[in-house]
Motif scaffolding. Structure first.
Motif, mmCIF file in Angstrom:
data_model
loop_
_atom_site.group_PDB
_atom_site.id
_atom_site.type_symbol
_atom_site.label_atom_id
_atom_site.label_comp_id
_atom_site.label_asym_id
_atom_site.label_seq_id
_atom_site.Cartn_x
_atom_site.Cartn_y
_atom_site.Cartn_z
ATOM 1 N N GLU A 2 31.509 1.701 18.617
ATOM 2 C CA GLU A 2 30.908 1.267 17.578
ATOM 3 C C GLU A 2 30.743 1.933 16.080
ATOM 4 O OE1 GLU A 2 28.280 -0.286 18.369
ATOM 5 O OE2 GLU A 2 28.047 -0.222 20.421
ATOM 6 N N ILE A 45 22.947 5.314 16.558
ATOM 7 C CA ILE A 45 22.388 5.712 18.186
ATOM 8 C C ILE A 45 23.501 6.580 18.885
ATOM 9 C CG2 ILE A 45 21.331 4.784 19.974
ATOM 10 C CD1 ILE A 45 20.259 2.672 18.572
ATOM 11 N N ALA A 46 25.036 5.685 18.627
ATOM 12 C CA ALA A 46 25.493 6.975 19.643
ATOM 13 C C ALA A 46 26.211 7.893 19.165
ATOM 14 C CB ALA A 46 26.882 5.566 19.037
ATOM 15 N N GLU A 92 23.759 1.192 15.563
ATOM 16 C CA GLU A 92 24.568 1.192 16.810
ATOM 17 C C GLU A 92 25.374 2.673 16.924
ATOM 18 O OE1 GLU A 92 25.991 -2.417 18.982
ATOM 19 O OE2 GLU A 92 23.989 -2.968 19.123
ATOM 20 N N VAL A 109 23.393 10.187 17.788
ATOM 21 C CA VAL A 109 22.471 11.094 18.530
ATOM 22 C C VAL A 109 22.268 11.306 19.242
ATOM 23 C CG1 VAL A 109 19.745 11.166 18.522
ATOM 24 C CG2 VAL A 109 21.024 10.109 16.500
ATOM 25 N N LYS A 110 23.100 10.305 20.585
ATOM 26 C CA LYS A 110 22.820 10.557 21.910
ATOM 27 C C LYS A 110 24.176 11.687 21.913
ATOM 28 C CE LYS A 110 23.735 6.630 23.967
ATOM 29 N NZ LYS A 110 22.969 5.254 24.963
ATOM 30 N N GLY A 111 24.716 11.631 21.353
ATOM 31 C CA GLY A 111 25.984 12.549 22.015
ATOM 32 C C GLY A 111 27.124 11.885 23.034
ATOM 33 N N ASP A 112 27.462 9.964 22.495
ATOM 34 C CA ASP A 112 28.413 9.469 23.239
ATOM 35 C C ASP A 112 28.793 9.285 22.598
ATOM 36 O OD1 ASP A 112 29.530 7.483 25.196
ATOM 37 O OD2 ASP A 112 27.753 7.066 25.615
ATOM 38 N N ARG A 113 30.621 10.162 22.796
ATOM 39 C CA ARG A 113 31.649 10.063 22.344
ATOM 40 C C ARG A 113 31.777 8.881 22.478
ATOM 41 N NH1 ARG A 113 36.966 10.318 22.575
ATOM 42 N NH2 ARG A 113 38.578 12.154 21.214
ATOM 43 N N GLU A 125 30.727 5.880 23.004
ATOM 44 C CA GLU A 125 30.423 4.821 22.721
ATOM 45 C C GLU A 125 30.286 5.031 21.500
ATOM 46 O OE1 GLU A 125 26.016 3.367 22.049
ATOM 47 O OE2 GLU A 125 26.694 4.451 23.836
ATOM 48 N N LEU A 126 30.416 5.875 20.721
ATOM 49 C CA LEU A 126 31.238 6.378 19.477
ATOM 50 C C LEU A 126 32.074 5.604 19.069
ATOM 51 C CD1 LEU A 126 29.734 7.146 16.438
ATOM 52 C CD2 LEU A 126 30.245 9.491 16.769
#
Length: 106
Positions: free
Chosen positions: A63, A50-51, A47, A53-57, A59-60
């Motif tokens: 996670e 994935i966060a 997870e 790679v998506k560039g979702d700060r 969420e990163l």
């Protein structure tokens, strides 16, 4: 900046591991055994990837917190202290990462 450390989290996890599994997620993971805790660690690692790679700060960040928590639960389940992991990291910093990696036994 917060003064909260991984050592603080390690201490809290150790305390919560002593609770009833019906009252504590940490105790429930520990009671289920190292394999269950390790499986959860793997899920959280995926997870976090994935966060990233998506560039979702946000969420990163969330996670990564889950990942660190579950790593410390796995370490506790296998009786490995955070200080031992930190000692290993410290020993690796005496030379560059590439030199250190090349010197590892194969």
């Amino acid at each position: 900046m917060t003064a909260f450390t991984l050592a603080d989290l390690e201490r809290i996890i150790a305390e919560r591991a002593k609770a009833s599994p019906e009252e504590s997620w940490t105790a429930k993971l520990i009671a289920a055994g190292p394999e269950r805790a390790a499986k959860k660690l793997g899920e959280e690692a995926v997870e976090a990837v994935i966060a990233a790679v998506k560039g979702d700060r946000d969420e990163l960040i969330a996670e990564s917190a889950d990942l660190l928590y579950h790593l410390l639960v796995v370490l506790l389940s296998r009786d490995v202290a955070l200080r031992d992991v930190l000692s290993q990291l410290e020993a690796r910093t005496v030379r560059s990462g590439l030199a250190e990696k090349a010197a590892r036994p194969r």
